[in-house]
Design an enzyme around this catalytic site. Structure first.
Site, PDB file in Angstrom:
ATOM      1  N   SER A 170       0.995  -1.382   0.040  1.00 21.76           N
ATOM      2  CA  SER A 170       0.032  -0.112   0.137  1.00 21.76           C
ATOM      3  C   SER A 170       1.033   1.277  -0.040  1.00 21.76           C
ATOM      4  O   SER A 170       1.911   1.371   0.394  1.00 21.76           O
ATOM      5  CB  SER A 170      -1.012   0.117   1.105  1.00 21.76           C
ATOM      6  OG  SER A 170      -1.819  -1.188   1.438  1.00 21.76           O
TER       7      SER A 170
HETATM    8  N1  SAM Z   1       0.231  -5.496   4.396  1.00 18.77           N
HETATM    9  C1  SAM Z   1       0.674  -5.566   3.282  1.00 18.77           C
HETATM   10  C2  SAM Z   1       1.847  -5.161   2.917  1.00 18.77           C
HETATM   11  O1  SAM Z   1       2.708  -4.511   3.845  1.00 18.77           O
HETATM   12  O2  SAM Z   1       2.606  -5.398   1.703  1.00 18.77           O
HETATM   13  C3  SAM Z   1      -0.132  -5.326   1.864  1.00 18.77           C
HETATM   14  C4  SAM Z   1      -1.284  -6.206   1.717  1.00 18.77           C
HETATM   15  S1  SAM Z   1      -2.129  -6.094   0.166  1.00 18.77           S
HETATM   16  C5  SAM Z   1      -2.730  -4.447  -0.085  1.00 18.77           C
HETATM   17  C6  SAM Z   1      -3.408  -7.211   0.757  1.00 18.77           C
HETATM   18  C7  SAM Z   1      -3.180  -8.766   0.898  1.00 18.77           C
HETATM   19  O3  SAM Z   1      -4.206  -9.468   1.550  1.00 18.77           O
HETATM   20  C8  SAM Z   1      -2.593  -9.487  -0.336  1.00 18.77           C
HETATM   21  O4  SAM Z   1      -1.297  -9.857  -0.075  1.00 18.77           O
HETATM   22  C9  SAM Z   1      -3.484 -10.561  -0.401  1.00 18.77           C
HETATM   23  O5  SAM Z   1      -2.998 -11.772  -0.831  1.00 18.77           O
HETATM   24  C10 SAM Z   1      -3.875 -10.654   1.047  1.00 18.77           C
HETATM   25  N2  SAM Z   1      -5.447 -11.297   1.236  1.00 18.77           N
HETATM   26  C11 SAM Z   1      -6.432 -11.204   0.661  1.00 18.77           C
HETATM   27  N3  SAM Z   1      -7.473 -12.066   0.845  1.00 18.77           N
HETATM   28  C12 SAM Z   1      -6.695 -12.632   1.949  1.00 18.77           C
HETATM   29  C13 SAM Z   1      -7.382 -13.369   3.101  1.00 18.77           C
HETATM   30  N4  SAM Z   1      -8.605 -13.998   2.911  1.00 18.77           N
HETATM   31  N5  SAM Z   1      -6.445 -13.983   4.009  1.00 18.77           N
HETATM   32  C14 SAM Z   1      -4.986 -13.414   3.984  1.00 18.77           C
HETATM   33  N6  SAM Z   1      -4.711 -12.568   3.048  1.00 18.77           N
HETATM   34  C15 SAM Z   1      -5.509 -12.358   2.233  1.00 18.77           C
END
Ligand code: SAM
Length: 207
Positions: A52
């Site tokens: 993000s």
């Molecule tokens: N916090 C992260 C960082 O610092 O890089 C960025 C997160 S990114 C915007 C959103 C993340 O949520 C992705 O890696 C995606 O694979 C994960 N995601 C989506 N659905 C999910 C779920 N049900 N459980 C765990 N992770 C999930």
């Protein structure tokens, strides 16, 4: 990044600003995108996911009001950058990621950088991490259409949960607080996150 993006937009918490000075963002970004590592926008990290925008990471972190002793749950490890920022400000971070490759790569980065207070699990994070509950703080870094019930259940009394709540391409950053068993919610600002894919996220199965 701190001087030009975070402070001018109103991030004031000195411990949060210090964490952003300490954690080097390029360590969490593929080498071919290093020129964008400190830029004012989200950066691709593979598998259709993003790290993000720095300001949003800072805003969500500031909203958590961390004092240093908390057990924090993060849903959506992604690159691991947000988890590392949290690990600078809280006692323990538990982070759940659904994409195995991202979880493995983040774990490698944590080991290389010496973060021993971050634990990762590959799973549907919309179910939380019941074995480690309760948590003083929970942060969801993917967009969800509803507040996942398991996360509310795993939030400690007086705890705070922050999440992007809304439609696929437009959400409201929302803080949920639990006081005397009652839930209240506060809207922070509009935002756009990639979707939380899981039982209590998008594509949830109706039983
Ligand atoms: N916090 C992260 C960082 O610092 O890089 C960025 C997160 S990114 C915007 C959103 C993340 O949520 C992705 O890696 C995606 O694979 C994960 N995601 C989506 N659905 C999910 C779920 N049900 N459980 C765990 N992770 C999930």
């Amino acid at each position: 990044m701190v001087e030009e993006q975070l402070i001018p937009r109103g991030i004031k918490n000195q411990k949060v600003l210090e964490a952003f000075r300490t954690v080097e963002r390029h360590n969490f970004i593929p080498a071919d995108l290093w020129e964008s590592a400190y830029a004012d926008f989200p950066v691709p990290i593979g598998w259709g996911q993003t790290i993000s925008q720095p300001y949003i990471v800072a805003l969500m972190t500031e909203c958590l009001d961390l004092m240093g002793e908390e057990k924090v749950l993060e849903i959506g490890t992604g690159s691991g950058y947000q988890a590392a920022i949290l690990a600078e400000l809280a006692k323990e971070v538990y982070s759940v990621e659904r994409i195995v490759s991202l979880a493995k790569s983040a774990e490698l980065t944590f080991n290389e950088l010496g973060y021993s207070n971050i634990k990762i699990k590959v799973d549907d994070g919309s179910l939380g991490w019941p074995e480690q509950a309760p948590f003083e703080r929970i942060i969801v870094t993917a967009a969800t259409p509803i507040v996942p019930l398991p996360l509310v259940e795993q939030l400690k009394e007086k705890g705070k949960l922050i999440l992007p709540l809304g439609e696929t391409f437009s959400q409201v950053l929302t803080i949920i607080e639990k006081k005397q068993g009652k839930i209240s919610s506060t809207s922070v600002c509009g935002c756009v996150f990639v979707p939380l894919v899981g039982k209590y996220g998008y594509n949830r199965q109706v039983s």
